[in-house]
Design a protein around this motif. Structure first.
Motif, PDB file in Angstrom:
ATOM      1  N   PHE A   1      16.729 -11.876  -0.583  1.00  0.00           N
ATOM      2  CA  PHE A   1      15.760 -11.422  -1.611  1.00  0.00           C
ATOM      3  C   PHE A   1      15.460  -9.565  -1.355  1.00  0.00           C
ATOM      4  CE2 PHE A   1      15.088 -15.943  -2.375  1.00  0.00           C
ATOM      5  CZ  PHE A   1      15.318 -15.870  -3.760  1.00  0.00           C
ATOM      6  N   GLN A   2      15.385  -9.058  -2.456  1.00  0.00           N
ATOM      7  CA  GLN A   2      14.898  -7.577  -2.168  1.00  0.00           C
ATOM      8  C   GLN A   2      13.748  -7.469  -3.545  1.00  0.00           C
ATOM      9  OE1 GLN A   2      18.659  -5.145  -2.249  1.00  0.00           O
ATOM     10  NE2 GLN A   2      17.624  -4.680  -0.135  1.00  0.00           N
ATOM     11  N   LEU A   3      13.029  -6.573  -3.101  1.00  0.00           N
ATOM     12  CA  LEU A   3      12.068  -5.982  -4.243  1.00  0.00           C
ATOM     13  C   LEU A   3      12.394  -4.774  -4.397  1.00  0.00           C
ATOM     14  CD1 LEU A   3       9.636  -6.210  -5.839  1.00  0.00           C
ATOM     15  CD2 LEU A   3       8.032  -5.543  -4.137  1.00  0.00           C
ATOM     16  N   LEU A   4      12.724  -4.313  -5.816  1.00  0.00           N
ATOM     17  CA  LEU A   4      13.454  -3.173  -5.961  1.00  0.00           C
ATOM     18  C   LEU A   4      12.451  -2.398  -7.073  1.00  0.00           C
ATOM     19  CD1 LEU A   4      17.166  -4.446  -6.639  1.00  0.00           C
ATOM     20  CD2 LEU A   4      16.039  -3.268  -4.606  1.00  0.00           C
ATOM     21  N   ALA A   5      12.487  -0.998  -6.775  1.00  0.00           N
ATOM     22  CA  ALA A   5      11.889  -0.206  -7.726  1.00  0.00           C
ATOM     23  C   ALA A   5      12.759   0.753  -8.300  1.00  0.00           C
ATOM     24  CB  ALA A   5      10.717   0.535  -7.083  1.00  0.00           C
ATOM     25  N   VAL A   6      13.051   0.917  -9.643  1.00  0.00           N
ATOM     26  CA  VAL A   6      14.025   1.826 -10.169  1.00  0.00           C
ATOM     27  C   VAL A   6      13.427   2.756 -11.082  1.00  0.00           C
ATOM     28  CG1 VAL A   6      15.961   1.800 -11.727  1.00  0.00           C
ATOM     29  CG2 VAL A   6      15.567  -0.328 -10.696  1.00  0.00           C
TER      30      VAL A   6
ATOM     31  N   LEU B   1      12.225  -1.800  -1.708  1.00  0.00           N
ATOM     32  CA  LEU B   1      10.879  -1.693  -1.113  1.00  0.00           C
ATOM     33  C   LEU B   1      10.620  -2.602   0.064  1.00  0.00           C
ATOM     34  CD1 LEU B   1       8.911  -1.257  -4.444  1.00  0.00           C
ATOM     35  CD2 LEU B   1       9.651   0.632  -2.863  1.00  0.00           C
ATOM     36  N   HIS B   2      11.421  -4.130  -0.231  1.00  0.00           N
ATOM     37  CA  HIS B   2      11.324  -4.956   0.750  1.00  0.00           C
ATOM     38  C   HIS B   2      12.410  -5.954   0.711  1.00  0.00           C
ATOM     39  CE1 HIS B   2       9.026  -7.449   3.407  1.00  0.00           C
ATOM     40  NE2 HIS B   2       8.657  -8.339   2.744  1.00  0.00           N
ATOM     41  N   THR B   3      12.863  -6.367   1.976  1.00  0.00           N
ATOM     42  CA  THR B   3      14.099  -7.249   1.849  1.00  0.00           C
ATOM     43  C   THR B   3      13.662  -8.462   2.886  1.00  0.00           C
ATOM     44  OG1 THR B   3      15.623  -5.365   1.822  1.00  0.00           O
ATOM     45  CG2 THR B   3      16.396  -7.234   2.422  1.00  0.00           C
ATOM     46  N   SER B   4      14.224  -9.643   2.447  1.00  0.00           N
ATOM     47  CA  SER B   4      13.809 -10.810   3.317  1.00  0.00           C
ATOM     48  C   SER B   4      14.901 -10.930   4.228  1.00  0.00           C
ATOM     49  CB  SER B   4      13.772 -12.069   2.258  1.00  0.00           C
ATOM     50  OG  SER B   4      15.040 -12.514   1.571  1.00  0.00           O
ATOM     51  N   GLY B   5      14.950 -12.126   4.962  1.00  0.00           N
ATOM     52  CA  GLY B   5      16.117 -12.703   5.436  1.00  0.00           C
ATOM     53  C   GLY B   5      17.031 -13.329   4.642  1.00  0.00           C
ATOM     54  N   ASP B   6      18.275 -13.654   5.611  1.00  0.00           N
ATOM     55  CA  ASP B   6      19.046 -14.425   4.584  1.00  0.00           C
ATOM     56  C   ASP B   6      18.788 -16.064   4.679  1.00  0.00           C
ATOM     57  OD1 ASP B   6      20.511 -15.739   6.957  1.00  0.00           O
ATOM     58  OD2 ASP B   6      21.438 -13.992   7.196  1.00  0.00           O
ATOM     59  N   PHE B   7      19.585 -16.805   3.930  1.00  0.00           N
ATOM     60  CA  PHE B   7      19.260 -18.217   3.843  1.00  0.00           C
ATOM     61  C   PHE B   7      20.457 -18.932   4.149  1.00  0.00           C
ATOM     62  CE2 PHE B   7      16.497 -15.898   1.147  1.00  0.00           C
ATOM     63  CZ  PHE B   7      15.240 -16.391   1.479  1.00  0.00           C
ATOM     64  N   TRP B   8      21.377 -18.697   5.210  1.00  0.00           N
ATOM     65  CA  TRP B   8      22.605 -19.573   5.370  1.00  0.00           C
ATOM     66  C   TRP B   8      22.155 -20.665   5.971  1.00  0.00           C
ATOM     67  CZ3 TRP B   8      26.961 -17.871   3.649  1.00  0.00           C
ATOM     68  CH2 TRP B   8      26.988 -16.538   3.177  1.00  0.00           C
ATOM     69  N   GLU B   9      21.065 -21.099   6.709  1.00  0.00           N
ATOM     70  CA  GLU B   9      20.948 -22.242   7.197  1.00  0.00           C
ATOM     71  C   GLU B   9      19.694 -23.156   6.605  1.00  0.00           C
ATOM     72  OE1 GLU B   9      22.377 -23.300   9.963  1.00  0.00           O
ATOM     73  OE2 GLU B   9      23.471 -21.724   9.903  1.00  0.00           O
ATOM     74  N   ASP B  10      19.206 -22.560   5.311  1.00  0.00           N
ATOM     75  CA  ASP B  10      17.944 -23.319   4.435  1.00  0.00           C
ATOM     76  C   ASP B  10      18.408 -24.287   3.772  1.00  0.00           C
ATOM     77  OD1 ASP B  10      15.409 -22.836   3.634  1.00  0.00           O
ATOM     78  OD2 ASP B  10      16.159 -21.934   1.802  1.00  0.00           O
TER      79      ASP B  10
ATOM     80  N   THR C   1       0.779  -1.062  -0.039  1.00  0.00           N
ATOM     81  CA  THR C   1       0.056   0.130  -0.103  1.00  0.00           C
ATOM     82  C   THR C   1       0.790   1.297   0.118  1.00  0.00           C
ATOM     83  OG1 THR C   1      -0.170  -0.016   2.440  1.00  0.00           O
ATOM     84  CG2 THR C   1      -1.694  -1.209   1.139  1.00  0.00           C
ATOM     85  N   HIS C   2       1.936   1.118   0.645  1.00  0.00           N
ATOM     86  CA  HIS C   2       2.959   2.418   0.491  1.00  0.00           C
ATOM     87  C   HIS C   2       3.954   2.379  -0.660  1.00  0.00           C
ATOM     88  CE1 HIS C   2       1.902   1.885   4.833  1.00  0.00           C
ATOM     89  NE2 HIS C   2       1.640   3.193   4.636  1.00  0.00           N
ATOM     90  N   TRP C   3       4.154   1.242  -1.347  1.00  0.00           N
ATOM     91  CA  TRP C   3       5.184   1.178  -2.450  1.00  0.00           C
ATOM     92  C   TRP C   3       4.669   2.028  -3.366  1.00  0.00           C
ATOM     93  CZ3 TRP C   3       5.373  -4.630  -2.325  1.00  0.00           C
ATOM     94  CH2 TRP C   3       5.828  -5.100  -1.314  1.00  0.00           C
ATOM     95  N   PRO C   4       3.607   2.345  -4.060  1.00  0.00           N
ATOM     96  CA  PRO C   4       3.305   3.228  -5.247  1.00  0.00           C
ATOM     97  C   PRO C   4       3.710   4.787  -4.774  1.00  0.00           C
ATOM     98  CG  PRO C   4       1.713   1.607  -4.664  1.00  0.00           C
ATOM     99  CD  PRO C   4       2.312   1.586  -3.709  1.00  0.00           C
ATOM    100  N   ALA C   5       3.519   5.086  -3.385  1.00  0.00           N
ATOM    101  CA  ALA C   5       3.781   6.412  -3.026  1.00  0.00           C
ATOM    102  C   ALA C   5       5.257   6.800  -2.874  1.00  0.00           C
ATOM    103  CB  ALA C   5       3.268   6.705  -1.518  1.00  0.00           C
ATOM    104  N   THR C   6       6.082   5.736  -2.822  1.00  0.00           N
ATOM    105  CA  THR C   6       7.515   5.855  -2.801  1.00  0.00           C
ATOM    106  C   THR C   6       7.880   5.882  -4.266  1.00  0.00           C
ATOM    107  OG1 THR C   6       7.844   4.426  -0.740  1.00  0.00           O
ATOM    108  CG2 THR C   6       9.681   4.450  -2.372  1.00  0.00           C
ATOM    109  N   ILE C   7       7.205   5.268  -5.213  1.00  0.00           N
ATOM    110  CA  ILE C   7       7.559   5.347  -6.499  1.00  0.00           C
ATOM    111  C   ILE C   7       7.365   6.654  -7.271  1.00  0.00           C
ATOM    112  CG2 ILE C   7       6.982   4.370  -9.094  1.00  0.00           C
ATOM    113  CD1 ILE C   7       6.910   1.566  -7.410  1.00  0.00           C
TER     114      ILE C   7
END
Length: 147
Positions: free
Chosen positions: A135-140, A39-48, A4-10
């Protein structure tokens, strides 16, 4: 921040001046002619074992597509372009302009629009630098034509 906030950032980045030099910004990174919002960043996957990573990747693609639907209501259908060619050319020594050069190293493809109001390109992509990293969701937002 969420969908809901990502379009405002763009929207903000579509009108904001570009930084004079490459570096960190309040929403990610930027430089002459571009902004990249994390816009959004996950955790890492070292133990996955791989299952969590696959599920997270799928969710990030769903989030990208959901945000893309909102942007398509505004700017029409997106183009999906692969950045693999830009990456290969940069590895071969060709000078690829930013933000496309750095994005091509960790974002396989982007969904792309051009704002008729500002003439700037807007791209959405899912980034992952390596299989253990987040992972990251990026807006450019950029004035540089995609390759």
């Amino acid at each position: 921040m969420n969908i809901t906030h990502w379009p405002a950032t763009i929207d903000l980045l579509c009108t904001r001046d570009f930084p004079a030099e490459h570096g960190r910004t309040d929403v990610g990174t930027g430089g002459p002619g571009y902004h990249i919002a994390e816009l959004h960043t996950s955790g890492d996957f070292w133990e996955d074992d791989g299952a969590e990573r696959e599920q997270t990747e799928a969710q990030y693609e769903i989030d990208r597509d959901g945000l893309g639907e909102r942007l398509s209501e505004r700017w029409g259908a997106s183009q999906v372009i692969s950045l693999a060619g830009a990456f290969e050319r940069s590895q071969g020594g060709e000078d690829i302009p930013e933000p496309w050069a750095s994005l091509s190293a960790h974002v396989p493809d982007v969904h792309l629009w051009k704002s008729p109001e500002t003439g700037r390109w807007i791209a959405l992509g899912v980034s992952q630098w390596d299989k253990e990293l987040p992972f990251q969701l990026l807006a450019v937002v950029t004035e540089t034509d995609p390759l």
